[in-house]
Design an enzyme around this catalytic site. Structure first.
Site, mmCIF file in Angstrom:
data_model
loop_
_atom_site.group_PDB
_atom_site.id
_atom_site.type_symbol
_atom_site.label_atom_id
_atom_site.label_comp_id
_atom_site.label_asym_id
_atom_site.label_seq_id
_atom_site.Cartn_x
_atom_site.Cartn_y
_atom_site.Cartn_z
ATOM 1 N N HIS A 167 -1.473 0.952 7.308
ATOM 2 C CA HIS A 167 -1.929 0.990 5.919
ATOM 3 C C HIS A 167 -1.593 2.359 5.343
ATOM 4 O O HIS A 167 -1.298 3.302 6.090
ATOM 5 C CB HIS A 167 -3.439 0.732 5.886
ATOM 6 C CG HIS A 167 -4.019 0.511 4.522
ATOM 7 N ND1 HIS A 167 -3.426 -0.292 3.562
ATOM 8 C CD2 HIS A 167 -5.162 1.000 3.940
ATOM 9 C CE1 HIS A 167 -4.180 -0.309 2.479
ATOM 10 N NE2 HIS A 167 -5.226 0.475 2.680
ATOM 11 N N ASN B 180 -8.600 4.225 -1.662
ATOM 12 C CA ASN B 180 -7.978 3.012 -1.142
ATOM 13 C C ASN B 180 -7.441 2.167 -2.298
ATOM 14 O O ASN B 180 -7.637 2.493 -3.474
ATOM 15 C CB ASN B 180 -9.000 2.232 -0.315
ATOM 16 C CG ASN B 180 -8.354 1.252 0.636
ATOM 17 O OD1 ASN B 180 -7.147 1.276 0.862
ATOM 18 N ND2 ASN B 180 -9.143 0.360 1.198
ATOM 19 N N CYS C 264 0.825 -1.209 0.000
ATOM 20 C CA CYS C 264 0.000 0.000 0.000
ATOM 21 C C CYS C 264 0.858 1.258 0.000
ATOM 22 O O CYS C 264 0.489 2.282 -0.567
ATOM 23 C CB CYS C 264 -0.929 -0.003 1.203
ATOM 24 S SG CYS C 264 -0.052 -0.243 2.779
#
Length: 356
Positions: free
Chosen positions: A303, A323, A161
């Protein structure tokens, strides 16, 4: 006869109350089983014929069901976040953290390049805004409306990520500068980036930016270095100086805890930003604005995402967060997080980027 009737009635009523605890659990389990069967079919889960794995997943699924009930019970309005079954609902929280998030890798405090740039703050990248940073801040701003945000990607089981969010911001900055939105290589970062980055096993936005600036490495087009979602050897041909791409010329890594107005100013006046967050409670998120139960402590960050805008005119003012779990997650791939309380740690580590 009348007293007998009364006694019988009292006994029947008592039995009804006594029966409730014994009926709820079997009924609940039966409903859970039915929901799980439908869930396994819908998501085409591979463990449907593995009795041991099926039972293990069912227990995690039940935990998710109870969590969904609790979280939905906290809703205060139609805008509030709502929760339901997702592709992650058959995972334990520990597995979700391991598979979809990964432990965040932090840069060493001996890395002077990264930490000096944290101290400098976003002001150097906002030269010329003056008082506008607070007095004329737009009530809402969305870089998607200006063609500066690419499509939602999916990281799959690759915990990169940190690379997805950083590359997406570079794409946005290129679009703002040149009017054309490129699609750049995340895989190049997964395979090649060093400085405390470990491919699909985790990494850190600021560490990546420090490495990109120090090495002057170009981020190549996606077509030149396609996504595989697996960590592999670096395939960069350093002799080919004519290869198109974009370089980092400057960046900041700031904390805006207790001063989210500066975060809003960075988004509106400079561009989308990459941020570290705590996404553990997103496992069963379906949509709406997250307002509660999302720990914002620095140590809980696990994240990385991209903030592409905000809306201060909404009943619950919120950030628009892009996201990397595919377009079927959340609000068509996006998460909305309430502004002002450092929810999910959204203001702990914020990175703005300049490119050439």
């Amino acid at each position: 006869m009348e007293w007998k009737t009364i006694v019988i009635a009292v006994l029947v009523v008592s039995l009804c109350f006594l029966a409730i605890p014994f009926k709820v659990q079997p009924s609940e389990t039966k409903e859970d089983v039915k929901l799980f069967e439908e869930y396994v079919t819908k998501h085409n889960k591979s463990y449907r014929r593995d009795v041991h794995e099926y039972d293990k997943r069912f227990k995690s699924f039940q935990t998710s069901l109870r969590h969904i009930e609790r979280m939905n019970g906290l809703r205060t309005s139609k805008e509030s976040a709502y929760y339901g079954l997702t592709e992650f609902s058959d995972m334990s929280p520990e597995e979700f953290l391991q598979v979809s998030l990964r432990e965040r890798k932090m840069a060493s405090k001996n890395s002077s390049e990264v930490y000096e740039r944290r101290k400098r703050g976003v002001s150097n990248l906002l030269v010329g805004t003056g008082a506008k940073g607070t007095k004329e801040l737009p009530l809402k701003f969305d870089w998607r409306e200006k063609g500066a945000v690419g499509p939602i990607r999916s990281q799959g089981n690759c915990g990169a990520c940190w690379a997805f969010s950083t590359v997406q911001v570079v794409e946005s900055m290129a679009a703002i500068a040149n009017g054309t939105l490129p699609s750049l290589s995340v895989q190049e970062m997964i395979d090649c980036a060093r400085n405390n980055n470990f491919g699909c096993e985790g990494g850190d936005i600021c560490s990546l930016l420090g490495w990109l600036l120090a090495t002057k490495m170009k981020i190549l087009p996606e077509t030149s270095y396609p996504l595989t979602r697996k960590t592999d050897v670096c395939k960069i041909d350093k002799s080919n100086k004519a290869t198109p791409g974009f370089r980092i010329t400057d960046y900041t890594c700031d904390s805006f805890v207790d001063n989210e107005q500066k975060l809003l100013a960075a988004i509106a006046y400079h561009g989308p930003v990459a941020v570290a967050v705590n996404a553990l409670t997103w496992q069963n998120y379906l949509g709406g604005i997250i307002q509660y139960h999302c720990d914002g402590s620095f140590v809980s960050l696990n994240h990385a995402v991209q903030i592409v805008g905000y809306d201060n005119t909404a009943a619950i003012p919120y950030y628009i967060v892009k996201n990397s779990w595919g377009p079927s997650f959340g609000n068509k791939g996006y998460v909305y997080i309430a502004i002002g309380s450092n929810l999910c740690g959204i203001a702990n580590q914020v990175s703005s980027i300049d490119i050439s």
